[in-house]
Design an enzyme around this catalytic site. Sequence first.
Site, mmCIF file in Angstrom:
data_model
loop_
_atom_site.group_PDB
_atom_site.id
_atom_site.type_symbol
_atom_site.label_atom_id
_atom_site.label_comp_id
_atom_site.label_asym_id
_atom_site.label_seq_id
_atom_site.Cartn_x
_atom_site.Cartn_y
_atom_site.Cartn_z
ATOM 1 N N SER B 25 -51.025 -9.720 -5.212
ATOM 2 C CA SER B 25 -51.241 -11.407 -5.616
ATOM 3 C C SER B 25 -51.142 -11.900 -4.115
ATOM 4 C CB SER B 25 -50.773 -11.941 -6.599
ATOM 5 O OG SER B 25 -51.097 -13.121 -6.616
ATOM 6 N N ALA B 74 -45.943 -19.432 3.890
ATOM 7 C CA ALA B 74 -45.607 -20.700 3.069
ATOM 8 C C ALA B 74 -46.803 -21.360 2.767
ATOM 9 C CB ALA B 74 -44.808 -21.532 4.018
ATOM 10 N N LEU B 77 -49.103 -21.387 -2.618
ATOM 11 C CA LEU B 77 -49.822 -21.226 -3.761
ATOM 12 C C LEU B 77 -51.169 -22.082 -3.958
ATOM 13 C CD1 LEU B 77 -46.707 -20.346 -5.733
ATOM 14 C CD2 LEU B 77 -48.716 -19.039 -5.928
ATOM 15 N N ASN B 103 -52.441 -13.270 -11.846
ATOM 16 C CA ASN B 103 -51.257 -13.731 -11.555
ATOM 17 C C ASN B 103 -51.026 -15.102 -11.849
ATOM 18 O OD1 ASN B 103 -49.242 -14.912 -9.398
ATOM 19 N ND2 ASN B 103 -48.817 -12.631 -9.281
ATOM 20 N N CYS B 134 -40.659 -18.930 -8.654
ATOM 21 C CA CYS B 134 -41.020 -20.180 -8.476
ATOM 22 C C CYS B 134 -39.930 -21.155 -8.894
ATOM 23 C CB CYS B 134 -42.307 -20.375 -8.913
ATOM 24 S SG CYS B 134 -42.927 -19.844 -10.596
ATOM 25 N N LYS B 170 -43.282 -9.993 -12.389
ATOM 26 C CA LYS B 170 -42.986 -9.951 -10.879
ATOM 27 C C LYS B 170 -41.744 -10.228 -10.231
ATOM 28 C CE LYS B 170 -45.417 -10.210 -6.480
ATOM 29 N NZ LYS B 170 -46.711 -10.363 -5.733
ATOM 30 N N ILE B 196 -41.295 -5.813 -5.036
ATOM 31 C CA ILE B 196 -40.767 -7.037 -4.789
ATOM 32 C C ILE B 196 -41.770 -7.827 -4.424
ATOM 33 C CG2 ILE B 196 -38.679 -6.191 -4.455
ATOM 34 C CD1 ILE B 196 -39.264 -6.541 -1.522
ATOM 35 N N GLY B 222 -44.879 -7.495 4.559
ATOM 36 C CA GLY B 222 -45.209 -6.316 5.680
ATOM 37 C C GLY B 222 -44.025 -5.357 5.898
ATOM 38 N N GLY B 270 -50.280 -5.189 -0.057
ATOM 39 C CA GLY B 270 -50.130 -6.468 0.280
ATOM 40 C C GLY B 270 -50.796 -6.834 1.451
#
Lengths: 278, 309
Positions: B25, B74, B77, B103, B134, B170, B196, B222, B270
Amino acid sequence: MNPTISRLKILDIVPFGSGPKHEFFALRLTPPKWESCAPGQFVMLRPLPARSEAVCPRPFSICKLTGGHLIVFFQVCGRVTAEMAALQAGDTVQVTGPLGNSLPVRADRPTLILAGGIGIAPFVEYVDKHPRPATLTVEFAHRHPLACYPFEGIAEKCAARSHMETVEQDRDAIVALMEQRIREFAPAGLVLACGPTPFLRLVGNTAAACGAEAHLCLETRMACGIGACQGCVVKALLPAADDAPPVLRSGPAAPPDDGAFVRTCACGPTFRADQVIF
Amino acid sequence: MDNTGVTLAGPFASLTLKNPVLTASGTFGYGLEFAPYGDLRKLGGIVVKGLSLKPREGNPMPRTAESACGLLNAVGLQNCGAEAFLRDILPALPADKVPVIANLYGTTPEEFAELAGMLSDEKGIAGIEVNISCPNVREGGQLFGQDPRLAAAVTAAVRARAGRLPLIVKLTPNVTDIAAVARACEDAGADIISCINTLSGTAVDLVTRKPRLSVTFGGLSGPAVKPVALRCVLQVARAVSIPVIGIGGIRCAEDVLEFILVGAHAVQVGSASFSCPDTVFRIVEELPAVAEKYGVADWESFRASLITD
């Protein structure tokens, strides 16, 4: 033209300007899978195999697509561009493109091109492919010697002047000239600009003040360039639908009152100046 | 290896995939952005960008900063909201050919539950992944995922409204004991654990003396985070009896095998999708041959076969 991923060989890498410490280079590559593009579009590029610690490719304007060869013009400004400057003929780069929208071409309207520094790059292709270059006027502001930039090819095809900023006072004169030229092209003409953000803000504000139609080709940090990362947003007065995946873009919708973050890669990189909120 | 299919069987619902490679996601847009670069139907699954009840504008720029072998983000969302996703985007996805997993992002357990309720009857949705990294607005911004009690509360709230859908929780790695959080989620009704999420971090600029992200802190992803992700998956897989999806720094088929070796049933790719947009498609294609190269006959016998003294 749908974007594709190409793995291209470097034909040559030509330093621009004189002196031992080159900052500007033209990277000439073997033909990509795509044969045409529109001026103002860009590519995401990274050296292969990935030698540096960089995770993301970098965005570059398409400077020229000629005889099938792709030319990317770049200035060394960080780790990846420094790594690119050290590449040699025969090395491979990953190129995703052509991406983004294009600069408007209007052969029926006198067009003023304002370029700042490395922002000259997309206009090489623009001038080259324009059906009536005689209708084009280019004003190019720069800080490094003129020989550092791909200006010559532009000056051969249309009316083009360059203005070097060496001391603080030069900037005031350049700003005054830009403002005057924009006024001259309002309202019938078209104003196109690419360069650093303060430069584009000036163009946008002046165009708004005198009623000129201006389009700005933005430069910004991008992680993916294809609409996934949301890392390249700009505040813009665009209908939300314009920031949806292309298959979903349809019908007019009201733009938000105070602007929304839209992706420069997917909605741009060229925006109408009156839609961008700096 | 002829059959790369895998079933992630949870206590309440199962997720069956044609291969163990999904997208993570936030790194794959809503899926459609990647259609020019590969056949979406060949993926194990698509986990779309985090959805909230209302559209979210996200953080100001700059939103990303690169570090050595990593990417800090950052984004905040930014998303179109669950309603717009279901109405405008889901119908355009080949959801009958590839599992689409939503998600979810919320700031209270009730918000999460409401989102789950909206999705539970959607034919095109194959599963729910709950992002518990969150802040809980009611408890001073403490992350749900950093407290086993809060993580369990969200899990239970979503479970109650998720209906037939498999529920993936998650986990954040920004905790002292990730196994304890995983166990709490399992006890509260999770079908699957994924881990993670990004590692909390920042980057600064010596010239401007400012943070390189507008909101100072961001999440690191990464290749730099892969060892942390492998460690977390290993600990979680040993702590719970439900399936685990490994996420973190996966770039190639070998990386996929490493995560399965430490106990994952499946993985998510990802930020490698940023490095090159066809990465996940290439991994799916190469996985059978690479599995064979390492003597992997089937996932069942290979999974969690790590040899330790």
